[in-house]
Motif scaffolding. Structure first.
Motif, PDB file in Angstrom:
ATOM      1  N   LYS A  52      -4.758   0.461   8.888  1.00  0.00           N
ATOM      2  CA  LYS A  52      -4.075   0.158   7.633  1.00  0.00           C
ATOM      3  C   LYS A  52      -3.213  -1.066   7.903  1.00  0.00           C
ATOM      4  O   LYS A  52      -2.286  -1.020   8.701  1.00  0.00           O
ATOM      5  CB  LYS A  52      -3.187   1.330   7.197  1.00  0.00           C
ATOM      6  CG  LYS A  52      -3.960   2.447   6.576  1.00  0.00           C
ATOM      7  CD  LYS A  52      -4.337   2.126   5.154  1.00  0.00           C
ATOM      8  CE  LYS A  52      -5.519   2.957   4.700  1.00  0.00           C
ATOM      9  NZ  LYS A  52      -6.830   2.381   4.982  1.00  0.00           N
ATOM     10  N   LYS A  53      -3.531  -2.144   7.226  1.00  0.00           N
ATOM     11  CA  LYS A  53      -2.780  -3.367   7.491  1.00  0.00           C
ATOM     12  C   LYS A  53      -2.082  -3.831   6.231  1.00  0.00           C
ATOM     13  O   LYS A  53      -2.627  -3.725   5.144  1.00  0.00           O
ATOM     14  CB  LYS A  53      -3.723  -4.479   7.971  1.00  0.00           C
ATOM     15  CG  LYS A  53      -4.413  -4.170   9.264  1.00  0.00           C
ATOM     16  CD  LYS A  53      -5.039  -5.412   9.804  1.00  0.00           C
ATOM     17  CE  LYS A  53      -6.512  -5.461   9.489  1.00  0.00           C
ATOM     18  NZ  LYS A  53      -7.183  -6.548  10.192  1.00  0.00           N
ATOM     19  N   GLU A  54      -0.886  -4.331   6.414  1.00  0.00           N
ATOM     20  CA  GLU A  54      -0.177  -4.895   5.289  1.00  0.00           C
ATOM     21  C   GLU A  54      -0.636  -6.321   5.049  1.00  0.00           C
ATOM     22  O   GLU A  54      -0.973  -6.710   3.953  1.00  0.00           O
ATOM     23  CB  GLU A  54       1.325  -4.887   5.571  1.00  0.00           C
ATOM     24  CG  GLU A  54       2.054  -3.755   4.916  1.00  0.00           C
ATOM     25  CD  GLU A  54       1.829  -3.714   3.426  1.00  0.00           C
ATOM     26  OE1 GLU A  54       1.068  -2.826   2.986  1.00  0.00           O
ATOM     27  OE2 GLU A  54       2.365  -4.560   2.694  1.00  0.00           O
ATOM     28  N   ARG A  61       0.254   6.313   3.784  1.00  0.00           N
ATOM     29  CA  ARG A  61      -0.867   5.942   4.645  1.00  0.00           C
ATOM     30  C   ARG A  61      -0.482   4.885   5.667  1.00  0.00           C
ATOM     31  O   ARG A  61      -1.330   4.349   6.351  1.00  0.00           O
ATOM     32  CB  ARG A  61      -2.026   5.448   3.777  1.00  0.00           C
ATOM     33  CG  ARG A  61      -2.366   6.439   2.672  1.00  0.00           C
ATOM     34  CD  ARG A  61      -3.594   6.058   1.916  1.00  0.00           C
ATOM     35  NE  ARG A  61      -4.772   6.091   2.782  1.00  0.00           N
ATOM     36  CZ  ARG A  61      -5.955   5.627   2.424  1.00  0.00           C
ATOM     37  NH1 ARG A  61      -6.105   5.078   1.236  1.00  0.00           N
ATOM     38  NH2 ARG A  61      -6.973   5.692   3.248  1.00  0.00           N
ATOM     39  N   GLY A 119      -3.601  -3.422  13.007  1.00  0.00           N
ATOM     40  CA  GLY A 119      -3.551  -2.192  12.232  1.00  0.00           C
ATOM     41  C   GLY A 119      -3.558  -0.952  13.099  1.00  0.00           C
ATOM     42  O   GLY A 119      -3.862   0.136  12.637  1.00  0.00           O
ATOM     43  N   SER A 145       0.837  -1.204   0.000  1.00  0.00           N
ATOM     44  CA  SER A 145       0.000   0.000   0.000  1.00  0.00           C
ATOM     45  C   SER A 145       0.871   1.253   0.000  1.00  0.00           C
ATOM     46  O   SER A 145       2.096   1.190   0.032  1.00  0.00           O
ATOM     47  CB  SER A 145      -0.908  -0.017   1.226  1.00  0.00           C
ATOM     48  OG  SER A 145      -0.134  -0.082   2.391  1.00  0.00           O
ATOM     49  N   GLU A 181      -1.715   5.360   9.233  1.00  0.00           N
ATOM     50  CA  GLU A 181      -3.142   5.549   9.507  1.00  0.00           C
ATOM     51  C   GLU A 181      -3.705   4.366  10.281  1.00  0.00           C
ATOM     52  O   GLU A 181      -3.166   3.266  10.248  1.00  0.00           O
ATOM     53  CB  GLU A 181      -3.903   5.713   8.185  1.00  0.00           C
ATOM     54  CG  GLU A 181      -3.720   7.096   7.604  1.00  0.00           C
ATOM     55  CD  GLU A 181      -4.446   7.246   6.287  1.00  0.00           C
ATOM     56  OE1 GLU A 181      -5.392   6.476   6.038  1.00  0.00           O
ATOM     57  OE2 GLU A 181      -4.047   8.139   5.516  1.00  0.00           O
TER      58      GLU A 181
END
Lengths: 418, 242
Positions: free
Chosen positions: A377-379, A371, A387, A367, A374
């Motif tokens: 927001k998870k990889e 971000r 997250g 991603s 934030e």
């Protein structure tokens, strides 16, 4: 600009203008009155002269004296019947200077022939008088200006003292603490009113802050209790001896979901607490040393994942911040660097006088790096990742005046604190 | 299967019956705790309100009190203060949903022995209750013996069939955790949390649990012990006589 300075400047400017105008007006008034006086005396002398001429019908010029000099000149061309005052300079007989005179010129008939008569009066004395009066006036006005200026300064200082006092108290006031705003009292009604309003606002702020904080805590409490119950019930349930494979699968799912929710709740509560600045305790910490100590907690997992640890410390990065937050910050960064590392990878801790840098090997971000910090927001879509870790890190940095930056180069993720 | 062992385990460990008071307003949770601890052999009583708790602690003696801080009609801190006055020997464990540092410090300051944040594992609570009673009653100076395992607590030495066995720090902690929860199904998560704390919540820690268990099992068997660690599919492990 300070209030007192501003007031003084305005006062000084306005007084200077007014005093200047007053001075000029005064000068002109004195001058006008002296001229009036001189001219009225000249008029008297004109009457004397005319009376003398009428009785004697002749005039003998006796111009020895400078004062009261009367000059009679025969006129041949035109006879203007006019009376005029003029300023003129007559050279001094003894000194090479020109002295100012006021001169009355008129035309008259002496012995039947027309003459122009000029009666003069020295203005030396009058000018000296004007000069003396002006000098005295400038001196007095100046003195007045200076003394009122200092008086005004002292008075303003005294008058505004309660204001500065209040300001200092308001500056000292901390709404996260239980101590109320110190009462602001003075003999001046306006300042008392200001004090009352400030006290009301302060207690409202404290009250709101407290209730917000209580709400966050109570909400968390209310959620944690049923979660604790789910956990406990699951633990009791798994004690039964005859669980089938799909039973254990469901139980595991329920258990995981409950644990996840509990961690999520704790994470959000932590974010809210940082937001509300509930971590008020401050200490001078050495972040590089703290990071090193934190790494010891992760020894097991580093060994387990076969991650190479390299530490490069070139100084201690000191920072005054909440020790609890510092610990959360570093724990999150390190566990993040381990979680997104691959077995046999690398973890590097570098520290200097003004930075701490944690870098790790890992797959490139899918991603937008912008971000990264934030919330939610998870990889990885792995159930273990909430997250919230980096969002908490960012929040802590924002609250403690730390700069955080992320960089990815040559398959190494670098997070730098400074 | 081992009803007698379960019922008498506490008595066997500590030489007498151990009484526990659970002060918790959430009835379901109180019930879970008492069920779990009773199964271990503790004699449990429940107080759902502040006043019940207040009455009970003035009437009876308990070896350990588990106190929830937030009660509908009072504050758990007050109960602890009263307890400290009238029965200083009672061990106190706070269970609370509040995990602020101030609460933890305050709890320790007024004399509680431990602080657990909800949600917690019953197995962890059980282990802490036992360790607390052991500390309070024997100053930590007794051996923990089960089957052919003997643990000398002050020296942190482990003997399997009377042969000293070298365990790593984590393996030792793991063994103690098992010994505190004999014949109880333990989740992998509770083991991971016991060994590494809250922070280590990741898939990796579960792998680590697996490898530590493998090592511990190997070391016990090597010295002639039986394979006491039983895997429960999908859930975790149980330390039990095979």
């Amino acid at each position: 600009m300070k209030l007192l300075e501003k007031a003084s400047r305005i006062y000084l400017l306005a007084s200077l203008l007014i005093y200047l105008a007053v001075g000029i007006a005064f000068f002109w008034i004195i001058k006008f009155m002296i001229y009036e006086e001189v001219e009225s005396r000249l008029m008297v002398e004109k009457r004397d002269f005319e009376a003398y001429v009428r009785t004697n019908d002749t005039w003998t010029t006796n111009s020895y004296f400078v004062e009261n000099k009367i000059e009679v000149v025969p006129v041949f061309s035109k006879f203007k019947n006019e009376v005029a005052f003029t300023d003129t300079l007559i050279s001094n007989r003894y000194e090479q200077t020109a002295d100012p005179f006021r001169q009355l010129t008129f035309y008259t008939l002496i012995g039947g022939s027309p003459y122009r008569v000029a009666i003069r009066k020295s203005m030396i004395e009058s000018y000296k008088l004007i000069e003396a009066i002006s000098a005295a006036m400038i001196a007095f006005l100046g003195l007045l200006l200076v003394s009122t200026f200092f008086f005004h300064r002292v008075l303003s200082g005294k008058l505004w003292e309660p204001f500065y006092d209040s300001l200092a108290k308001i500056k000292d006031f901390d709404w996260t603490k239980n101590k109320p705003l110190e009462p602001i009292r003075s003999e001046i009604t306006e300042f008392n009113e200001l004090g009352d309003v400030m006290e009301k606002m302060a207690s409202k702020m404290q009250h709101d802050y407290r209730s917000l904080r209580e709400f966050a805590e109570n909400a968390s409490h209310e959620i944690q209790t049923p979660l604790a119950l789910i956990n406990a019930r699951v633990e009791q349930f798994i004690q039964s001896k005859d669980l089938g494979e799909d039973h254990t699968y469901w139980i595991e799912e329920i258990y995981h979901a409950a644990r996840r929710m509990s961690r999520l709740n704790q994470g959000l509560l932590l974010l809210a607490k940082i937001d509300n600045q509930q971590f008020t305790e401050q200490e001078d910490l050495d972040l590089s040393e703290l990071a090193l100590n934190k790494l010891k907690d992760f020894e097991d997992i580093l060994r387990h994942k076969d991650i190479q640890l390299s530490v490069q410390s070139r100084g201690s990065f000191r920072k005054v911040m909440s020790p609890a937050l510092a610990e959360i910050l570093l724990t999150n960064l390190i566990s993040n660097a381990i979680r997104h590392n691959h077995p046999g990878g690398e973890l590097r801790l570098e520290a200097g006088a003004d930075f701490v840098q944690i870098s790790n090997t890992g797959n490139p971000l899918k991603s937008d790096p912008e971000r990264l910090f934030e919330r939610f927001k998870k990889e990885s879509t792995g159930a273990e990742s909430l997250g919230l870790g980096l969002a908490i890190v960012k929040q802590i940095c924002d609250n403690c005046d730390l700069q955080i930056s992320y960089r990815y180069s040559e398959s190494i993720h670098i997070i730098r604190l400074q | 299967m081992f009803p007698n062992l379960e019922r008498t385990f506490v008595k066997y460990l500590f030489g007498r019956e151990m009484k526990i008071l659970v002060v918790e307003d959430e009835k379901g949770l109180a019930e879970s705790i008492t069920d779990y601890l009773s199964r271990e052999g503790f004699v449990c009583e429940v107080a759902n309100t502040f006043w019940q708790a207040d009455e009970k602690i003035s009437l009876y003696q308990y070896d350990c009190t588990i106190v929830d801080l937030t009660l509908p009609d009072g504050n758990g801190f007050d109960i602890i203060q009263t307890l400290k006055k009238i029965a200083a020997a009672t061990g106190i464990i706070i269970i609370s949903a509040r995990n602020t540092l101030e609460d933890k410090l305050k709890g320790l300051e007024i004399g509680s022995d431990d602080y657990m944040t909800k949600p917690f594992h019953l197995s962890e609570l059980n282990a802490r209750v036992k360790s607390l009673i052991r500390r309070r009653n024997f100053g930590g100076n007794n051996d923990m013996i089960w089957k052919d395992i003997r643990v000398n607590l002050p020296a942190r030495k482990v003997f399997i069939c009377e042969a000293e066995t070298m365990l790593s720090r984590k393996e030792y902690d793991l063994l103690l955790y098992f010994l505190s929860n004999i014949d109880v199904a333990l989740t992998k998560e509770s083991i991971a949390e016991h060994l590494w704390g809250d922070n280590m919540d990741s898939a990796d820690s579960l792998d680590m649990v697996y490898s530590h268990i493998k090592n511990l099992r190997r070391k016990i068997v090597e010295k002639g012990g039986k394979d006491y660690i039983q895997s429960i599919y999908g859930i975790g492990y149980k330390f039990t006589a095979p």
